[in-house]
Design a protein around this motif. Structure first.
Motif, PDB file in Angstrom:
ATOM      1  N   ARG A 374      36.992   7.785  -3.012  1.00  0.00           N
ATOM      2  CA  ARG A 374      35.999   7.386  -3.790  1.00  0.00           C
ATOM      3  C   ARG A 374      35.224   6.439  -3.159  1.00  0.00           C
ATOM      4  O   ARG A 374      33.832   6.530  -3.114  1.00  0.00           O
ATOM      5  CB  ARG A 374      36.568   6.766  -5.195  1.00  0.00           C
ATOM      6  CG  ARG A 374      35.718   6.342  -6.076  1.00  0.00           C
ATOM      7  CD  ARG A 374      36.324   5.622  -7.228  1.00  0.00           C
ATOM      8  NE  ARG A 374      35.630   4.647  -7.891  1.00  0.00           N
ATOM      9  CZ  ARG A 374      34.883   5.297  -9.006  1.00  0.00           C
ATOM     10  NH1 ARG A 374      35.016   6.246  -9.664  1.00  0.00           N
ATOM     11  NH2 ARG A 374      33.964   4.306  -9.702  1.00  0.00           N
ATOM     12  N   PRO A 393      17.865   4.814  -9.191  1.00  0.00           N
ATOM     13  CA  PRO A 393      18.327   3.230  -9.582  1.00  0.00           C
ATOM     14  C   PRO A 393      19.722   3.092  -8.866  1.00  0.00           C
ATOM     15  O   PRO A 393      19.861   1.879  -8.744  1.00  0.00           O
ATOM     16  CB  PRO A 393      18.525   3.294 -10.933  1.00  0.00           C
ATOM     17  CG  PRO A 393      17.712   4.472 -11.718  1.00  0.00           C
ATOM     18  CD  PRO A 393      17.909   5.443 -10.311  1.00  0.00           C
TER      19      PRO A 393
ATOM     20  N   MET B   1      32.181   0.571  -9.104  1.00  0.00           N
ATOM     21  CA  MET B   1      32.819   0.677 -10.444  1.00  0.00           C
ATOM     22  C   MET B   1      31.613   0.674 -11.370  1.00  0.00           C
ATOM     23  O   MET B   1      30.526   0.100 -11.092  1.00  0.00           O
ATOM     24  CB  MET B   1      33.729  -0.651 -10.829  1.00  0.00           C
ATOM     25  CG  MET B   1      35.145  -0.468 -10.297  1.00  0.00           C
ATOM     26  SD  MET B   1      35.885   1.134 -10.413  1.00  0.00           S
ATOM     27  CE  MET B   1      36.158   1.136 -12.212  1.00  0.00           C
ATOM     28  N   LYS B   2      31.527   1.630 -12.441  1.00  0.00           N
ATOM     29  CA  LYS B   2      30.919   1.498 -13.340  1.00  0.00           C
ATOM     30  C   LYS B   2      30.709   0.185 -14.324  1.00  0.00           C
ATOM     31  O   LYS B   2      31.803  -0.280 -14.538  1.00  0.00           O
ATOM     32  CB  LYS B   2      31.103   2.667 -14.375  1.00  0.00           C
ATOM     33  CG  LYS B   2      30.717   3.987 -13.953  1.00  0.00           C
ATOM     34  CD  LYS B   2      30.817   5.034 -15.194  1.00  0.00           C
ATOM     35  CE  LYS B   2      30.684   6.475 -14.376  1.00  0.00           C
ATOM     36  NZ  LYS B   2      31.242   7.548 -15.255  1.00  0.00           N
ATOM     37  N   VAL B 206      45.054  11.240 -13.218  1.00  0.00           N
ATOM     38  CA  VAL B 206      44.883  11.032 -11.704  1.00  0.00           C
ATOM     39  C   VAL B 206      44.386  12.389 -11.195  1.00  0.00           C
ATOM     40  O   VAL B 206      43.661  12.495 -10.519  1.00  0.00           O
ATOM     41  CB  VAL B 206      46.323  10.787 -11.363  1.00  0.00           C
ATOM     42  CG1 VAL B 206      46.655  10.861  -9.661  1.00  0.00           C
ATOM     43  CG2 VAL B 206      46.808   9.446 -11.358  1.00  0.00           C
ATOM     44  N   LYS B 210      41.195  11.670  -9.124  1.00  0.00           N
ATOM     45  CA  LYS B 210      41.635  11.349  -7.818  1.00  0.00           C
ATOM     46  C   LYS B 210      41.772  12.013  -6.869  1.00  0.00           C
ATOM     47  O   LYS B 210      42.004  12.015  -5.698  1.00  0.00           O
ATOM     48  CB  LYS B 210      43.106  10.369  -7.946  1.00  0.00           C
ATOM     49  CG  LYS B 210      42.768   8.977  -9.100  1.00  0.00           C
ATOM     50  CD  LYS B 210      41.899   7.971  -8.012  1.00  0.00           C
ATOM     51  CE  LYS B 210      41.620   7.061  -9.204  1.00  0.00           C
ATOM     52  NZ  LYS B 210      40.412   6.071  -8.679  1.00  0.00           N
ATOM     53  N   GLU B 346      19.104   7.810 -20.610  1.00  0.00           N
ATOM     54  CA  GLU B 346      19.345   7.755 -18.877  1.00  0.00           C
ATOM     55  C   GLU B 346      18.116   7.974 -18.407  1.00  0.00           C
ATOM     56  O   GLU B 346      17.710   7.383 -17.207  1.00  0.00           O
ATOM     57  CB  GLU B 346      20.352   8.478 -18.684  1.00  0.00           C
ATOM     58  CG  GLU B 346      21.810   7.943 -18.789  1.00  0.00           C
ATOM     59  CD  GLU B 346      22.915   9.095 -18.501  1.00  0.00           C
ATOM     60  OE1 GLU B 346      22.537  10.172 -18.688  1.00  0.00           O
ATOM     61  OE2 GLU B 346      24.114   8.494 -18.597  1.00  0.00           O
ATOM     62  N   GLN B 347      17.349   9.059 -18.712  1.00  0.00           N
ATOM     63  CA  GLN B 347      16.035   9.354 -17.994  1.00  0.00           C
ATOM     64  C   GLN B 347      15.067   8.385 -18.302  1.00  0.00           C
ATOM     65  O   GLN B 347      14.318   7.922 -17.266  1.00  0.00           O
ATOM     66  CB  GLN B 347      15.603  10.590 -18.811  1.00  0.00           C
ATOM     67  CG  GLN B 347      15.364  11.624 -17.717  1.00  0.00           C
ATOM     68  CD  GLN B 347      15.485  12.925 -18.178  1.00  0.00           C
ATOM     69  OE1 GLN B 347      15.643  13.263 -19.410  1.00  0.00           O
ATOM     70  NE2 GLN B 347      15.902  14.044 -17.306  1.00  0.00           N
ATOM     71  N   VAL B 350      15.959   5.593 -15.792  1.00  0.00           N
ATOM     72  CA  VAL B 350      15.438   5.883 -14.294  1.00  0.00           C
ATOM     73  C   VAL B 350      14.027   5.598 -14.306  1.00  0.00           C
ATOM     74  O   VAL B 350      13.733   5.258 -13.292  1.00  0.00           O
ATOM     75  CB  VAL B 350      16.029   7.395 -14.288  1.00  0.00           C
ATOM     76  CG1 VAL B 350      15.395   7.770 -12.804  1.00  0.00           C
ATOM     77  CG2 VAL B 350      17.590   7.243 -13.874  1.00  0.00           C
ATOM     78  N   GLU B 353      12.907   2.047 -14.090  1.00  0.00           N
ATOM     79  CA  GLU B 353      13.122   1.359 -13.002  1.00  0.00           C
ATOM     80  C   GLU B 353      12.522   1.908 -11.949  1.00  0.00           C
ATOM     81  O   GLU B 353      11.881   1.030 -11.157  1.00  0.00           O
ATOM     82  CB  GLU B 353      14.560   1.518 -12.687  1.00  0.00           C
ATOM     83  CG  GLU B 353      15.609   0.714 -13.621  1.00  0.00           C
ATOM     84  CD  GLU B 353      17.120   0.777 -12.909  1.00  0.00           C
ATOM     85  OE1 GLU B 353      17.216   0.794 -11.948  1.00  0.00           O
ATOM     86  OE2 GLU B 353      18.076   0.494 -13.889  1.00  0.00           O
TER      87      GLU B 353
END
Lengths: 503, 362
Positions: A374, A393, B1-2, B206, B210, B346-347, B350, B353
């Motif tokens: 990742r 962004p 990370m988010k 996982v 992952k 979300e659009q 974007v 920004e």
């Protein structure tokens, strides 16, 4: 210019989508009896404006006047009733119906479905030189004939203002000339034609008036008699228009990819590719020219291992890869810029960094053994975003939220990563704005200098001639001719692409 | 990370919240329509469960959750494995029959029985995968048919090789694995093999997030053509995903077998219907490990608590099936609405920004 001669007048048109200003302060005047070109980069707002004029979308601000009368166009039906017709880039025809049936479909009330309709079709066809035969099945028609049928459909419904969305994108040069002859007939008969394009040569050739759009608004008008391509381009992009230029050859003697008599058949046993043989050396760009649908997609998918040929051999370097599957080929160093980003290139709902992994799931820096790396993938995504100027962004943004050009830059960056030995580039700059186009060309040229072998498939003949070291023409699944881009003209290529003699 | 911003979490919870409100409303209306008291119903349902029920809820949650994970493996790949029911019936029978044979003793017997359950479930499910890749049969059709075949087959085998006892037939009794008794002995125990559910959940997370395999699986689920162009072999992927889903399905009833049932008997000890509950919970939890955990808990709670209805009210316990059904239906709709809303959001982010960025460079 008198008021009576104005067919369409748009004043102060604005259209906002959530968070996006698609159009603002758009002014456009189309005179009756003229061909009016609307030009601009992708994303400049041309499509939205067309949709507004055709009643698909309602403007938030501004007024539309047709023949001097202010109108509200809520649906395409309103638009047709006001004499506005539109021919879309993707044809909307039923293949298994005849020309007549397609023509009357949905307009049965106008002239019936029998002899009266047939007579009307003949009248339109003769008046503008369309050469339509009412009782031929549409599936038998070529692209140019289908386009003429679409235009005739619009006229049949009584349109006097005809919108053509990039009509030349699907045509070869000779067909473009024929289309322009038709458009001149239409114009002489007093119709107004709105011609949307970003091919400046064509615009200068056909248009009586030119309006340029940039960033959602009209930035200027030009007179085709006095203006130059360069001036138009500068209006369009606000800077200088790039074009690919052939550089000195970097072709080496090492053959990277060979196809020997590759034949591919569909499930019915019809040949999609017949005895295709070609070779690409390191540092060489081989361009494939052809009208779309002549086997380009199949050729690419065969080389990429998504289809396995019925006969013939494919070698990558010295290795026989004829029966290799896609993953093994990608691991062997083939980069792939697909023709259709959404079908083959991106997981639209996945974030950018996951899209960096796509197609390179087994390779560093994306994977460590069976595990996804990742942090490695994220770091490398950041690199691509910076190096390839992907405007987003952040790398957690879903790919869907990006514009087409930025999506494409991400793909190019991804496929150039990890030092590929061969790049398969299908229409690498399609649907991409001029700035991104130049950047993508530069990246391909730089990789070529570093010894990359490239198979370039493009519908843009300038791009092919500008980038390629050799050009081969594909027609009905066969390679029918080899050209030297230094001496070939678009006309020569066009003739070979259609199977005709040189023009 | 988010980044964990409150708005994102709010949006994530919005779907389930709408679904629960809708199911409560519909259930209330149905109860009122048949002339019973919704008040009695809800006060019974919301009454804090007694220790015995609490133990039951945990055990049931574990089994439903395992089933949900099995379903989710298919869903994330774009496959609808509706055959969990048949897979775990056949696998449970095979494991119980093997364990009853007592070829091994103690822990080894349990362990090998679990492996057999996985293998049988995987093999049965892989049939549907093979049919899909070689013959183009939709897995929805083939797994439904395989459900019927599995149940008939188990009935036949049980009849032939099982222990007949009065009117019933079951596999040979086995020794239970003693569990954990958090309350009084009479309140029952939490089964040891509940741990299967935890392992399944963690393993699922996982695997998906992952591993390369999980990436391929998710890519295939999002777009088959994109996955293929990225080098995924679609045929192999379909068969593997079906087998994996079936393998997990094989484990669904194992906690109960070794925790309480002692044998496999159709219509007696064996608890049918967990496979379908698992599909519903996978939908409810959006195929996410944590979401499905809440879904499984909710469904287990409703099922267990509905037993109290018989004593406390005149409402039939079956009414909770309406609650469960409406919850799933509403959640599917609500998630779609929320998804579109989020996509627009979300659009907008974007373009905002980037809009400022373009202005700055212009």
């Amino acid at each position: 210019m008198t008021q009576e001669s104005v067919a369409v007048e748009l004043r102060g048109i604005g259209k906002r989508f959530p968070g996006v200003i698609a159009n603002h302060d758009v002014d456009l005047t189309i005179r009756a009896g003229t061909v009016h070109a609307l030009i601009g980069e992708n994303g400049a707002g041309k499509s939205t404006l067309m949709k507004i004029l055709y009643g698909v979308q309602k403007p938030d601000d501004g007024t539309i006047s047709i023949n001097g009368r202010e109108v509200a166009l809520r649906t395409p039906t309103d638009a047709i009733a006001n004499g506005v017709g539109m021919v879309f880039q993707h044809f909307m025809l039923a293949d298994n119906l005849t020309v007549l049936e397609n023509m009357v479909l949905g307009a049965e009330k106008l002239h019936g479905i029998g002899d009266r309709a047939r007579a009307e079709i003949r009248r339109i066809s003769d008046a503008f030189g369309f050469g339509l035969q009412p009782d031929v099945l549409v599936e038998k028609l070529g692209v140019a004939d289908r386009q003429r049928l679409e235009i005739a459909k619009v006229l049949y419904r009584g349109a006097r203002i005809i919108i053509l969305d990039e009509p030349t994108a699907v045509l070869v040069p000779q067909e473009v000339d024929a289309l322009f002859a038709n458009l001149r007939e239409l114009r002489n008969a007093g119709n107004a034609v709105l011609f949307i394009s970003h091919k400046l040569d064509e615009v200068l050739d056909i248009a009586d008036d030119i309006t340029v759009m940039r960033r959602g608004t009209t930035v200027g008008t030009a007179d085709p008699r006095t203006t130059t391509k360069r001036e138009l381009a500068e209006l369009m992009v606000g800077s200088e228009l790039p074009s690919p230029e052939t550089e000195e050859s970097t072709v080496t003697d090492t053959v990277q990819l060979t196809l020997a008599d590759v034949t591919l058949a569909d499930e019915f046993g019809r040949n999609l590719l017949t005895d295709v043989s070609l070779s690409i050396r390191r540092g060489e760009i081989l361009g494939i020219a052809g009208v779309e649908g002549n086997g380009q997609a199949e050729l690419v998918e065969t080389i990429m291992g998504m289809r396995i040929p019925g006969a013939g051999r494919i070698h990558l370097g010295t290795e026989d890869v004829t029966h290799w599957h896609t993953r093994k080929l990608r691991e062997a160093g083939i980069g792939y810029i697909p023709e259709d980003r959404h079908r083959h290139g991106l997981l639209l709902d996945a974030p950018l960094w996951e899209n960096r992994i796509l197609g390179h799931q087994t390779q560093a820096p994306n994977a460590k053994g069976p595990w996804i790396n990742r942090s490695g993938a994220r770091k490398d995504t950041q690199r691509i975003v910076t190096e390839y100027d992907v405007r987003a962004p952040g790398i957690d943004t879903p790919a869907r939220a990006l514009s087409g050009g930025n999506q494409q830059k991400l793909i190019v960056g991804r496929e150039m990563s990890g030092d590929p030995v061969l790049l398969i580039a299908s229409h690498p700059t399609r649907g991409v704005d001029v700035g991104a186009q130049a950047a993508i060309w530069d990246h391909i040229k730089r990789a070529r200098r570093a010894g990359l072998a490239v198979l370039l498939i493009s519908a843009d003949l300038d791009e092919l001639i500008g980038l390629s070291d050799t050009i081969q023409v594909i027609l009905r699944g066969r390679l029918v001719g080899t050209f030297d881009p230094a001496s070939v003209t678009p006309q020569d290529l066009g003739a070979a692409m259609t199977g005709g003699e040189a023009a | 990370m988010k980044s964990f911003n409150p708005r994102a979490i709010g949006l994530a919870l919005l779907g389930p919240a709408i679904a629960i409100v809708a199911s409560v409303l519909v259930t209330t209306l149905v109860i009122a329509a048949v002339g019973s008291s919704p008040g009695d119903f809800w006060s019974t349902m919301f009454d804090f469960p007694k220790p015995r029920s609490r133990v039951d809820i945990i055990n049931q949650t574990a089994m439903i959750y395992t089933a949900a994970v099995a379903a989710a493996i298919g869903f994330r790949m774009g496959l609808f494995n509706i055959g969990l029911e048949g897979q775990y019936t056949l696998a449970s029978y095979a494991a119980a029959a093997f364990a009853g044979g007592a070829y091994l003793s103690g822990f080894a017997n349990v362990f090998v029985s679990l492996l057999i359950a996985i293998a049988v479930g995987a093999a049965w499910s892989a049939i549907a995968g093979i049919l899909k890749t070689t013959r183009g049969v939709s897995e929805v059709i083939s797994t439904i048919m395989l459900n019927s075949i599995a149940i008939t087959l188990v009935g036949y085998l049980l009849n032939k090789y099982g222990v007949h006892e009065g009117n019933t037939v079951h596999t040979t009794r086995i020794d239970l694995v003693s569990g954990w008794t958090p309350f009084e002995n009479r309140d029952g125990e939490i089964w040891t093999l509940v741990i299967i559910a935890i392992l399944a959940g963690v393993g699922f997370w996982v695997l998906l997030n992952k591993t390369r395999f999980g990436f391929d699986l998710r890519a295939s689920g999002q777009s088959e053509t994109v996955a293929k162009a990225s080098g995924v072999n679609p045929h192999r992927m379909i068969i593997t995903a079906m087998a994996l889903s079936g393998g997990v399905a094989g484990l669904i009833w194992m906690p109960a077998l070794f925790g309480k049932a002692t044998n496999f008997g159709l219509g007696t000890t064996f608890q049918a219907g967990l496979g379908f509950l698992g599909i519903a919970v996978a939908l409810l939890g959006r195929n996410r490990p944590i979401g499905m955990l809440f879904g499984a808990l909710l469904f287990a709670y409703l099922s267990v608590k509905s037993n109290d209805l018989t004593f406390a009210t005149d409402v039939s316990p079956s009414i909770v099936q309406i609650t469960q059904g409406v919850a799933v239906l509403a959640v599917v709709v609500a998630y779609e609405v929320v998804r579109r809303w989020r996509a627009r959001l979300e659009q907008r982010v974007v373009s905002q920004e980037l809009g400022t960025a373009t202005e700055a460079t212009a």
